[in-house]
Design an enzyme around this catalytic site. Structure first.
Site: not given
Ligand code: G6P
Length: 316
Positions: A182, A290
């Site tokens: 990520h 990601e």
């Molecule tokens: O807030 P988190 O659990 O770290 O997730 C952060 C982000 O991760 C990814 O990019 C997903 O596609 C998003 O939908 C999400 O909002």
């Protein structure tokens, strides 16, 4: 490379300057003689800093929790064994969003260093981290009772950072997993960057009820909340984040065995809504690209292993 019979590149009797590695406060930091560095927190094996070309390359929220109380908001959290909210009636259903790898404490397995294969005299340093079922909290072990081992390798070169994850099934039954790196890339101004090499690719738009679309743009501009899962990409074709002004690449990301790429920016409202995202305006200074395997499941048979990786080149 075996240098034992060769004279040193900088004169007989002198050895090449070596990378340094220091461990403190649950973080491991490696630096190259040429000045580049990487910092990895044992919590989540999260890379929280990568400095190259005299600059920080990764975004880290000013309110990121670095004490192990929450996944780290920024850097490169590792998502495993489920991406996003776990589906109902699935082996991962009892896990939190994005699984347990980013909120478990990993062990540092050690370093190795060598001369880079591609550039003369430049060094490479690799840090290895491990997580297995025996290291998980009781709660996570109950929620996902498989016998697994992860080895995460973070390799720093002069112009690139590679992260590679090996997943091993050490138990007697198969398990399914998803995985994703990520990566929060640091950018000066989100309106001044474009994301390239996604044209004509299918993506799921998570901001529009997970509907399927085909990318029309050859240079995607981020102009609002963006949360897209691009699918079935050729990992060898780099995703390029470039400067809109002169088309120069800022980052180029190739992958191994990771055929999906998520492009995420929370934009104004979502950024304000995340307690650990600061300052509010910082959505302008980041873009998540990601690399993952998240649109289906990888099934790992008992005794088997799987490996995926990303290689991020900076300002080529
Ligand atoms: O807030 P988190 O659990 O770290 O997730 C952060 C982000 O991760 C990814 O990019 C997903 O596609 C998003 O939908 C999400 O909002």
């Amino acid at each position: 490379m075996d240098r034992s019979n060769k004279p040193s590149a900088i004169g007989l009797g002198k050895s090449l300057p070596q990378p340094t590695v220091s461990i403190q406060d649950n973080t491991v930091e490696a630096s190259l003689p040429t000045g580049e560095s990487v910092t990895v927190h044992l919590y989540g094996a999260t890379v929280t800093s990568w400095k190259a070309n005299g600059q920080e390359q990764l975004f880290l929220s000013q309110k990121a929790h670095l004490d192990g109380s929450k996944p780290i908001r920024g850097g490169i959290p590792v998502v495993f064994p489920v991406f996003g909210p776990p589906p109902k009636d699935h082996a991962t259903s009892a896990l939190p969003q994005h699984g347990f790898a980013r909120n478990s404490t990993w062990e540092y397995l050690g370093k190795s260093s060598s001369e880079s294969a591609d550039s003369q005299g430049d060094m490479t340093v690799k840090l290895d981290f491990g997580l297995s079922h025996t290291l998980l909290s009781e709660e996570f072990r109950k929620a996902w009772p498989y016998e697994f081992a992860l080895v995460y390798s973070v390799t720093l070169n002069k112009n690139s950072l590679m992260t590679a994850l090996e997943v091993r099934n050490e138990g007697k039954e198969n398990f399914d997993f998803q995985v994703l790196m990520h990566t929060y890339l640091s950018v000066e101004d989100i309106s001044a960057v474009r994301v390239k090499n996604l044209e004509s690719k299918t993506y799921i738009d998570k901001t529009q009820n997970a509907t399927s679309h085909t990318e029309a743009s050859n240079a995607l501009a981020i102009t609002g909340e963006t949360d897209r899962v691009y699918q079935a990409l050729d990992p060898a074709v780099p995703i390029i984040v470039s400067s809109a002004a002169d088309d120069k690449p800022l980052f180029s990301i190739t992958r191994e065995a990771l055929t999906d790429v998520v492009v995420w920016n929370p934009w104004i409202e979502k950024a304000k809504g995340m307690a650990d995202f600061a300052p509010d305006e910082a959505y302008k200074n980041m873009i998540c690209v990601e690399a993952g395997s998240v649109s289906g499941w990888q099934t790992l048979e008992a005794g088997d292993s799987w490996e995926g990786a990303q290689n991020i080149k900076s300002r080529l």
